[in-house]
Scaffold this motif. Structure first.
Motif, short mmCIF file in Angstrom:
data_model
loop_
_atom_site.label_atom_id
_atom_site.label_comp_id
_atom_site.label_asym_id
_atom_site.label_seq_id
_atom_site.Cartn_x
_atom_site.Cartn_y
_atom_site.Cartn_z
N GLU A 11 0.82 -1.21 0.00
CA GLU A 11 0.00 0.00 0.00
C GLU A 11 0.86 1.27 0.00
N LEU A 12 2.14 1.13 0.30
CA LEU A 12 3.04 2.28 0.31
C LEU A 12 3.67 2.59 -1.05
N GLU A 13 3.57 1.67 -1.98
CA GLU A 13 4.30 1.83 -3.24
C GLU A 13 3.98 3.16 -3.95
N LYS A 14 2.71 3.51 -4.06
CA LYS A 14 2.35 4.75 -4.76
C LYS A 14 2.87 5.97 -4.01
N THR A 15 2.76 5.96 -2.71
CA THR A 15 3.24 7.09 -1.91
C THR A 15 4.75 7.23 -2.04
N ILE A 16 5.45 6.11 -1.97
CA ILE A 16 6.91 6.13 -2.11
C ILE A 16 7.29 6.66 -3.49
N ASP A 17 6.54 6.24 -4.52
CA ASP A 17 6.81 6.71 -5.87
C ASP A 17 6.60 8.23 -5.97
N ILE A 18 5.57 8.73 -5.35
CA ILE A 18 5.31 10.18 -5.34
C ILE A 18 6.47 10.91 -4.67
N PHE A 19 6.92 10.38 -3.53
CA PHE A 19 8.04 11.01 -2.82
C PHE A 19 9.32 10.95 -3.65
N MET A 20 9.55 9.81 -4.31
CA MET A 20 10.74 9.67 -5.14
C MET A 20 10.75 10.74 -6.23
N LYS A 21 9.64 10.89 -6.91
CA LYS A 21 9.56 11.88 -7.99
C LYS A 21 9.66 13.30 -7.44
N GLU A 23 11.28 14.25 -4.72
CA GLU A 23 12.67 14.48 -4.32
C GLU A 23 13.56 14.66 -5.55
N THR A 24 13.30 13.91 -6.61
CA THR A 24 14.06 14.05 -7.85
C THR A 24 13.85 15.46 -8.42
N ASN A 25 12.60 15.87 -8.50
CA ASN A 25 12.30 17.21 -9.01
C ASN A 25 12.81 18.28 -8.05
N GLY A 26 12.78 18.00 -6.75
CA GLY A 26 13.31 18.94 -5.78
C GLY A 26 14.80 19.16 -5.97
N SER A 27 15.53 18.11 -6.25
CA SER A 27 16.96 18.22 -6.50
C SER A 27 17.22 19.14 -7.70
N MET A 28 16.45 18.92 -8.76
CA MET A 28 16.60 19.75 -9.95
C MET A 28 16.22 21.20 -9.64
N LEU A 29 15.14 21.38 -8.90
CA LEU A 29 14.69 22.73 -8.55
C LEU A 29 15.74 23.48 -7.74
N TYR A 30 16.28 22.82 -6.72
CA TYR A 30 17.30 23.49 -5.89
C TYR A 30 18.58 23.79 -6.65
N GLN A 31 18.95 22.92 -7.59
CA GLN A 31 20.12 23.23 -8.43
C GLN A 31 19.82 24.44 -9.30
N ALA A 32 18.61 24.51 -9.85
CA ALA A 32 18.23 25.67 -10.67
C ALA A 32 18.21 26.94 -9.82
N LEU A 33 17.65 26.84 -8.61
CA LEU A 33 17.65 28.00 -7.72
C LEU A 33 19.08 28.45 -7.42
N ALA A 34 19.95 27.49 -7.16
CA ALA A 34 21.35 27.82 -6.86
C ALA A 34 21.96 28.60 -8.02
N SER A 60 15.89 10.80 -3.05
CA SER A 60 15.29 10.21 -4.23
C SER A 60 15.81 8.79 -4.46
N GLY A 61 17.11 8.62 -4.33
CA GLY A 61 17.69 7.29 -4.49
C GLY A 61 17.19 6.30 -3.46
N TYR A 62 17.02 6.78 -2.24
CA TYR A 62 16.48 5.94 -1.16
C TYR A 62 15.09 5.43 -1.53
N PHE A 63 14.22 6.34 -1.97
CA PHE A 63 12.87 5.94 -2.33
C PHE A 63 12.86 5.00 -3.54
N ALA A 64 13.78 5.24 -4.49
CA ALA A 64 13.88 4.35 -5.65
C ALA A 64 14.25 2.93 -5.23
N VAL A 65 15.14 2.82 -4.26
CA VAL A 65 15.53 1.49 -3.78
C VAL A 65 14.38 0.83 -3.02
#
Length: 152
Positions: A11-21, A23-34, A60-65
């Protein structure tokens, strides 16, 4: 204890997938902000955003695993990554040339640096494969398609 795939099919798979995505987008966003704040003279803020971006990438990697997003046969995955990294100049060079034609020489020069880094990633992944899975370099069978994994 391995956490690989422990949430897949639960039941956690969808939630984990949302968090993974996220966090991935967050990484990109923070690099762009930087990049944007550094251009406007806020070096201290840029440094903090880079730190946050790096942490987001780890998350993101944690959630992917947890969800078992990538194959556990990771050396085959590394081989696919190696092929993509080693061939990066073929797809990046036309972008560099297009930027130059547009008069965006500074952007073209930076992208050229990135291309060199991608080539270096190919060298590093090849070195790791030679050391840990040399048999994979001798055989093109069962290659893992990295691009399909990165775009789904």
């Amino acid at each position: 204890m391995s956490i690989y795939g422990v949430t897949k099919g639960t039941e956690l798979e969808k939630t984990i997938d949302i968090f993974m995505k996220a966090e991935t987008n967050g990484s990109m966003l923070y690099q762009a902000l930087a990049r944007m704040v550094r251009e406007q003279g806020y070096a201290d803020a840029a440094d903090e955003f880079v730190k946050i971006a790096n942490q987001e990438a780890i998350h993101s990697g944690y959630f992917a695993v947890l969800n078992g997003k990538y194959t556990q046969d990771f050396w085959k995955l590394v081989k696919g990554i190696h092929k993509a990294e080693a061939a990066a100049s073929q797809s990046i060079t036309p972008m560099i040339e297009a930027l130059k034609v547009m008069g965006l020489n500074e952007a073209a020069n930076e992208l050229s640096v990135f291309m060199d880094q991608e080539t270096q990633h190919g060298i590093i992944t090849e070195r790791l494969l030679k050391k840990h899975a040399p048999e994979l370099l001798e055989n093109d069978a069962d290659d893992v398609s990295v691009m399909s994994m990165l775009t789904d």
